[in-house]
Scaffold this motif. Sequence first.
Motif, PDB file in Angstrom:
ATOM      1  N   ASP A  29       0.812  -1.229   0.000  1.00 56.24           N
ATOM      2  CA  ASP A  29       0.000   0.000   0.000  1.00 56.24           C
ATOM      3  C   ASP A  29       0.842   1.273   0.000  1.00 56.24           C
ATOM      4  N   ASP A  85      -5.154  -9.910   0.496  1.00 53.77           N
ATOM      5  CA  ASP A  85      -4.347  -8.713   0.301  1.00 53.77           C
ATOM      6  C   ASP A  85      -3.235  -8.663   1.356  1.00 53.77           C
ATOM      7  N   ALA A 139      -1.817  -6.258   3.080  1.00 51.62           N
ATOM      8  CA  ALA A 139      -2.116  -5.449   4.272  1.00 51.62           C
ATOM      9  C   ALA A 139      -3.066  -6.199   5.202  1.00 51.62           C
TER      10      ALA A 139
END
Length: 166
Positions: A28, A98, A100
């Motif tokens: 990110d 994902d 994160a």
Amino acid sequence: MSGSPRPIFVVQLHDARRLHYDVRLEVDGVLKSWAVPRGPSLDPVVKRLAVFTSDHDLEYASYEGVHRDAQYGSGAVIVWDAGVYTNLTRDDRRQLVDPAEAIERGHLKVQLHGVKLNGAWAFTRTNGDWLLVKVKDADADPGVDLTVAEPRSVLSGLTIEEMAAT
């Protein structure tokens, strides 16, 4: 360094209060970071303590030099390894998670494509601490300690001692 379609990783050797390896993964738009005191092991049986630390800016991935202030810890830093990675983290339904979210959940599995480190690795949180473990695959090699065999920077070619002397 982040012009690649795949996210980057970097392992920086940092001689701060103690010598340690900072393993950083692009997630990110920042570098998620773990301090690994003994460095990555190619032996899937070996579990390395990995202390989750503060995020770093992506530009920090290519930093080498000597920190003279305390912002990131004083001492010499070299880029011990670098490359790109592929997220391999899956949930119970075999759906890709994902990175994160995987970090938030406490388990991240990645495939590293570096100069020195290749193959799959898992970061797992246990009782507040994290562990870094090499996944048993074709790149696992219990007989090789890359922290000893490959001490030089992949960018400058310097050892941590040579960088400290600059």
